[in-house]
Each structure stands twice: as C-alpha cells, then as structure tokens.
Motif scaffolding. Structure first.
Motif, PDB file in Angstrom:
ATOM      1  N   UNK A 461       0.853  -1.183   0.000  1.00 28.18           N
ATOM      2  CA  UNK A 461       0.000   0.000   0.000  1.00 28.18           C
ATOM      3  C   UNK A 461       0.887   1.230   0.000  1.00 28.18           C
ATOM      4  N   UNK A 462       0.591   2.214  -0.856  1.00 30.29           N
ATOM      5  CA  UNK A 462       1.414   3.426  -0.857  1.00 30.29           C
ATOM      6  C   UNK A 462       0.593   4.629  -0.404  1.00 30.29           C
ATOM      7  N   UNK A 463       1.257   5.528   0.322  1.00 26.35           N
ATOM      8  CA  UNK A 463       0.606   6.659   0.981  1.00 26.35           C
ATOM      9  C   UNK A 463       1.318   7.959   0.607  1.00 26.35           C
ATOM     10  N   UNK A 464       0.545   8.936   0.094  1.00 23.05           N
ATOM     11  CA  UNK A 464       1.121  10.215  -0.312  1.00 23.05           C
ATOM     12  C   UNK A 464       0.893  11.318   0.733  1.00 23.05           C
ATOM     13  N   UNK A 465      -0.251  11.315   1.392  1.00 23.82           N
ATOM     14  CA  UNK A 465      -0.689  12.479   2.167  1.00 23.82           C
ATOM     15  C   UNK A 465       0.124  12.719   3.426  1.00 23.82           C
ATOM     16  N   UNK A 466       0.594  11.658   4.106  1.00 25.72           N
ATOM     17  CA  UNK A 466       1.203  11.843   5.420  1.00 25.72           C
ATOM     18  C   UNK A 466       2.732  11.720   5.385  1.00 25.72           C
ATOM     19  N   UNK A 467       3.323  12.151   4.318  1.00 28.78           N
ATOM     20  CA  UNK A 467       4.777  12.190   4.217  1.00 28.78           C
ATOM     21  C   UNK A 467       5.182  13.646   4.016  1.00 28.78           C
TER      22      UNK A 467
END
Length: 524
Positions: A461-467
């Motif tokens: 799963x990849x996450x953009x918002x919390x980086x």
C-alpha cells in the motif's frame, strides 16, 4: 499363585492371589499402600491399609513414597510359604493426608470415569523434540468429545453426586466455555439436569453446543465473576449443586487421572509441563505424578497476562490478579482456587509464565509439525519449552518431557489471526515501510529488490498524504512472506544497500524520535 516383590536390594514375600501382571507399582499416602497394575486399556487399582506392627501374610512395609518393583509368580501347592519379616519401615506424611484430595481420590476417579471419557494417547513428537532439545511427549487431551480435559472432572463430580443422591435435582456452574461444555455433555449422558450460567463474552458456538447437549443456558454478566453471582443465587433458590470448574475436589481428582495415564504410558518421564489457570489441572496431575514417581519434576505455565498462580505463590494464598486479554483465554482466571492452590503448592516444583508471542508460536508449531489444532491455553505448556521460553534451560535438555495439550476449542477466525501472529513471531511474516520516488517505476524498482531476495508480497500500500519530507516521494507499506529471521535480515540489508530509508517491522505506535510523527530512518 505365590508372588515375590523385589524392592531395590531388599525382597519381601507375601501370599496373595494375583491378577496376571508383569509390573507392580506401590504408592504410599500416609497409612495406605496402593497396588497399581497397568492394564491393556485402563489401569486397575487396589487399595489396602497396613499396620506397621502386624506380621500377617498380607502385610507390607515400605519406606519410599513410591517404589517400583518386579513380580515373580510361582504356582504353589499346599500351604503358602511363610512370609519373611519385613525389613523396611514406612514413611508417614500426615500433612498430605489433610489436603483437599489425596491419591486415593484420584485412583477412585480413574475407575469411576473410565467408561465415559477418552483414554488419550501420549506420543513422542519427533519434530518438537528436535526444536526443544528434549524428548517431548504430547498428551492429546483436546481429543475428548467436547475438546478439553474438563470432561474428566465434570464426569467425576456428577458420578459422585449420583452416589450420594440417586435422583439429584441438578448441577449448576458458571463458565464461559470448556467446563460448561463438559458438564452439559456428561449431565446428558448420566441423566442429570445441568444449568450453566455463561457471561455475554462467551463464544456463541459454545453456547449453542451447550443447548444442543440439553443444558439450561443462562446468559448473565459481563464476565465470569458476574455470572457466578447468579449461579450461586440459583443454588440457594433451586437446591442445585454447584460444581466449580477448577476448585471442586472432585474436579481436581478427575483431572489427576491424566497424571496416572502419563506414568502408565511414559514410566521414564523426567518432567511434566502443565498449563495453569485456576490451578485445578496442575493440582490433580501433580498429586498423581509425585505419588507414583516422586523424582519427576512438575512445572506449571501461565500467561504473563493472567499470572494468578504466581501472585498467589508470592502472597502465600490466593489473591486477585489484574487479568488482561490473552490468547490463553481459557487460563484467564483472576484468582486461583483455594483448594487447588493448597494441593498444588505441596507438589508443584515451579510455575513460570509465557508471553503472547510464545503462545502464538506454539500454536503454529503444533499446526505445522503435528497437524494439531490447539487453543492458546492448551498450548501454553509447549510455549514455555520452545527456544527462548522460561523452561528452555540446560537441566531439561535430553530429558523425557510430557506436555498435556489440554484443550482445542479455538474459533476459526481466532485461529487465523493467531497463526498470522505466530508467523510474525517466527519472522516469516514481516512488515516494513520504505520511501520511494513518486514517479513511474518507483514502486517497480522496490518490488524488483523484493523479487531478487525471494520475498513474496502479501500486501502492499502506498501513501502520499502523510509524508512531509519531499513532494515527489511516497511511502510504501509492505507485508512480505519470508523463510525466517535470517532471510528477513538479508532482505533488510539489501534494501538499505539500495538506499531505501526503512521503518522495519513497524508497530502500532509511532517510533520515538521520528521527524514526521511516524517515519523513522533505520540504519544497519
């Protein structure tokens, strides 16, 4: 027939008609001497009282608490040969005679329940013996009809009630699972009405089975303590007989029959490792084991989140323990039984604790190596013996160790979660986070490394918002299947060598010192 019994280097003879036999065990308990013949299907017990001053042919005096000898049988014509004067003296232990149960209670229970319970096997496990470093024997109590050892005590308690009253009003108990099932089933078999008060947290599968067995089921209370309050009220109002699942003396005696079978099947046993909840099982088993073979060590194992016996040992009496949710839910008893504790403290050598990780790993080992499905409480004994456990010690290496697997009533959904936890504990299921470029091919390059190292992706799963580091980067969370700890370390090194910042084996809590409240760069 005339028989001669050889005890160590001293022989004593007596004329008595004998059952065909090849081995005789003499076990003393205060003023009683018990003769025990292991049989093909079930052991036969004879109990007699002897006087130290008598010189008749039926008198025997022994000094040890348990003596093993060989029988020689001779056919005798005419008058029996006179018995020589015994040269041994008996050791009388009045303290043990005052306990809630003695070996004679267990002997009677063995005869009483044998027609209604399964005589479970005690078989050596080749694979677990290699893992533990000892000769591990597993006694499969989960093969009882209702899935646990509780049947032994339940049937013995009901049989005792029938001896005192041919038409009992009925029995009642507060239980969330195994004891309720055992009481309901054997009440049906013996035509005794059964009422079980179960808390709201009781698994519906067990509630439904109790009803199918014909028991009256009452759902009351948020936990077993509140259910017990109502059960005690019904005892007074309906004249029912309350059967405590881990502290009634007849329950203890019934559980103790496991110890007799262990000695029968594995006479050279060096140690027995017993799960501990309310202490009823270990009280009965330790009494039987220490009577028949005093040099055998008896260890207890309880979850660290339900260490009520450890608390009682420190206080010298049963005291409340703040029980937390545990995989060994069948052992989650806040206060050990006073009768059980009084018996166990005289016989048990040591009680240790095991972690949730060790319990999940033991369930996994049993499924993979023995094809056995055992609940968390039933697998706790093995959990302490696995590498890194409290009983993973040099003194037990190479010894004959018997572990009763006391229950197998685990929900299918729970089993799936526990197996995943076991795989994670074994480093065969690993999760990590890595930061990759948020451009075409960024994730592909990461998965290429995983492929090269032989890691199978279970979830990604990849996450953009919390980086909050760079706008052109993305955090990727991976769950991968590996072959073990060494494989996991190789994969971690390969990712670090490729320049991927890692959060390895992430927990539910944010790692300390992370710059963005969650992510932390992991170095080799």
């Amino acid at each position: 027939f005339f028989f001669r019994l050889t005890l160590n280097s001293t022989s004593c003879s007596s004329s008595r008609r004998m059952l065909p036999s090849t081995r005789l065990l003499l076990a003393t308990n205060a003023s009683r001497v018990r003769l025990f013949w292991p049989g093909a299907s079930m052991s036969t017990f004879l109990s007699s009282s002897f006087s130290t001053e008598s010189t008749s042919d039926d008198d025997v005096e022994i000094a040890d608490e348990a003596v093993c000898g060989e029988i020689e049988e001779e056919e005798v014509t005419g008058a029996a040969a006179p018995a020589p004067e015994p040269s041994l003296t008996r050791s009388v232990v009045t303290d043990l005679d005052s306990l809630p149960i003695t070996f004679s209670d267990i002997s009677r229970a063995s005869v009483s329940i044998r027609s209604g319970i399964v005589r479970t096997p005690c078989v050596q496990s080749h694979f677990l013996s290699e893992i533990v470093g000892a000769n591990v024997y597993l006694k499969s109590e989960f093969r009882q009809f209702t899935g646990s050892f509780k049947e032994r005590g339940a049937r013995n308690a009901i049989q005792k009630l029938l001896q005192e009253d041919e038409r009992p009003v009925g029995v009642i108990a507060a239980s969330a699972g195994n004891h309720a099932l055992a009481l309901a089933w054997h009440g049906k078999q013996l035509n005794v009405p059964v009422t079980v008060v179960m808390p709201h947290v009781a698994p519906m599968a067990k509630v439904d089975k109790c009803r199918k067995f014909g028991a009256r089921v009452i759902i009351e209370g948020e936990h077993i303590g509140e259910a017990k309050v109502l059960a005690e009220e019904l005892v007074a109002s309906e004249q029912l007989s309350y059967v405590n699942g881990y502290d009634d003396p007849m329950i203890l005696a019934g559980a103790g029959t496991i110890g007799i079978e262990i000695i029968d099947d594995c006479p050279d046993v060096d140690a027995v490792v017993v799960p501990v909840g309310g202490a009823g099982l270990i009280a009965g088993v330790s009494c039987a084991i220490k009577t028949l073979k005093p040099d055998t060590q008896v260890f207890g194992v309880e979850p660290e989140f339900a260490a009520s016996y450890t608390a009682a040992s420190k206080a010298g009496k049963p005291v409340p323990f703040d029980v937390k949710p545990t995989l060994g839910d069948g052992l989650a008893v806040p206060v050990v039984g006073p009768h059980a504790f009084e018996v166990a403290r005289h016989y048990v050598d040591e009680v240790v604790t095991c972690t949730e990780k060790e319990i999940s790993l033991s369930i996994l080992r049993l499924v993979e190596n023995e094809k056995m499905v055992v609940e968390g409480g039933g697998a706790s004994g093995l959990a302490a013996c696995l590498p890194g456990g409290a009983l993973d010690r040099p003194s037990l290496k190479g010894k004959n160790v018997v572990i009763p697997l006391c229950g197998g009533n685990i929900d299918t959904t729970t089993l799936g979660r526990v197996l995943d936890r076991g795989l994670a504990a074994d480093s065969r299921l690993v999760n990590f986070e890595a930061v990759v470029s948020d451009r075409p091919g960024g994730i592909a390059r990461l998965t290429a490394v995983l492929c090269e190292e032989g890691a199978s992706i279970k979830d990604i799963y990849h996450e953009r918002a919390w980086l909050y580091t760079s706008i052109d980067q993305v955090r990727v969370k991976c769950v991968v299947e590996l072959q073990g700890k060494e494989h996991a370390m190789r994969l971690k090194k390969a990712l670090l060598d490729k320049g991927y910042p890692l959060n390895w084996c992430i927990d539910d809590e944010p790692p300390a010192g992370s710059s963005d409240g969650f992510f932390q760069h992991v170095t080799a």
